[in-house]
Write an enzyme that holds these catalytic residues in place. Sequence first.
Site, PDB file in Angstrom:
ATOM      1  N   TYR A 124       8.673   1.187   9.374  1.00  0.00           N
ATOM      2  CA  TYR A 124       8.897  -0.178  10.209  1.00  0.00           C
ATOM      3  C   TYR A 124       8.563  -0.209  11.493  1.00  0.00           C
ATOM      4  O   TYR A 124       9.015  -1.111  11.929  1.00  0.00           O
ATOM      5  CB  TYR A 124      10.434  -0.250   9.914  1.00  0.00           C
ATOM      6  CG  TYR A 124      11.056  -0.483   8.364  1.00  0.00           C
ATOM      7  CD1 TYR A 124      10.828   0.353   7.392  1.00  0.00           C
ATOM      8  CD2 TYR A 124      11.592  -1.750   8.073  1.00  0.00           C
ATOM      9  CE1 TYR A 124      10.878  -0.055   6.078  1.00  0.00           C
ATOM     10  CE2 TYR A 124      11.902  -2.221   6.836  1.00  0.00           C
ATOM     11  CZ  TYR A 124      11.504  -1.503   5.745  1.00  0.00           C
ATOM     12  OH  TYR A 124      12.045  -1.572   4.455  1.00  0.00           O
ATOM     13  N   LYS A 171       9.596  10.395  -2.211  1.00  0.00           N
ATOM     14  CA  LYS A 171       8.747  10.467  -3.124  1.00  0.00           C
ATOM     15  C   LYS A 171       7.595  11.703  -2.395  1.00  0.00           C
ATOM     16  O   LYS A 171       6.426  11.606  -2.119  1.00  0.00           O
ATOM     17  CB  LYS A 171       7.643   9.202  -2.900  1.00  0.00           C
ATOM     18  CG  LYS A 171       6.844   8.534  -3.646  1.00  0.00           C
ATOM     19  CD  LYS A 171       7.266   8.353  -5.116  1.00  0.00           C
ATOM     20  CE  LYS A 171       6.090   8.227  -6.286  1.00  0.00           C
ATOM     21  NZ  LYS A 171       6.492   8.023  -7.514  1.00  0.00           N
TER      22      LYS A 171
END
Length: 332
Positions: A124, A171
């Site tokens: 972001y 992940k």
Amino acid sequence: MRHHVTLIPGDGIGEEVAEATLEVLKAAGVDIQWDHQSAGLAALYKSGTPVPKATLDSIRKNGVALKGPTTTPVASGHRSANVILRQELDLYACIRPVKSVPGVKSRYENVDLVIFRENTEGLYGGQELEVTKGTFVALKVVTEHACTAIANATFAYAAKHNRHHVTVGHKANILKLSDGLFLHRAYQVAEQYPGITCNDVIVDALCMRLVTDPSQFDMLLLENLYGDILSDLCAGLVGGLGLVPGANIGNDYAVFEAVHGSAPDIAGQGLANPTALIKSAVMMLQHLGEQTAAARIDTAVESVFLQGHVRTRDLGGQATTQEFTKALLAAL
Ligand code: NAI
């Protein structure tokens, strides 16, 4: 006691749900002096920037803001006002309680989990570049500082709110360094909380387990993008985006806002469900120490849903935003 709070109504359905929320807060008898400021599209039109300095100054002065949703254009245009606010004010912890609402028909009736989303980094930062013609890179930034801060915030919340289990979504099988660091710091912080268990699940499998049986989760600790996506997914488990509140918290400032966006498809039609922003305001009242007013509003929301006569369209009813608010005021 009088509180000073910055109000950013936002755009799209923002004005409508903010108006409803202010009415409810007023009826609950909380003394709030609102400082009206703008962000997002409204601010861009007015002052050429999605987050004017006056808005940041106001939040820095008051310490607390209530914010409606703000539109961010897709694939071009201005930077997200939300990302700017979260980064400028270091609102590193995004807290989103997702709970089944008795009386609201949804896929599950026993959901009660809290999402902690890292709010300041990951993808972001908006750091994208074209490295060679036709090849773009987006930087995912992960720092030890932010991973530690969000893990500390998560476990401290769990201890304070009597929650017993934190699941870290990641992940790290693919992103071994960046997600690896996030995971590693979470487990290190977990060691300081022997009463709270911690496990980790790869985020794709986590999605499957959430939609299969969300009752197995207590708290979720997620980096920015996974937290963003899973917040909407979890909202879908309890009846939709019209219901789920949120808070962006840092060490110095707090901005309360719903999970949902500006809902351009229904904006200006009086169809928006104001519950999510009203519940965000309840979180704000708890933060301000107004526990009685917070509990009163919570109970009123509960009773309107339990009575079952007044529902906005997203929950299968016919009521307008104003009609729903009126029912809530009557319950108060
Ligand atoms: P959205 O959350 O605005 O809408 C998704 C769907 O949920 C739409 O069908 C909408 O009508 C419905 N919905 C959302 N809130 C509702 C409510 N309170 N009552 C009834 N129905 C509701 O997501 P979308 O369409 O992906 O994004 C629209 C814009 O909002 C985008 O510009 C996006 O960047 C922005 N956004 C802003 C956020 C914020 O300011 N915190 C958060 C998420 C998106």
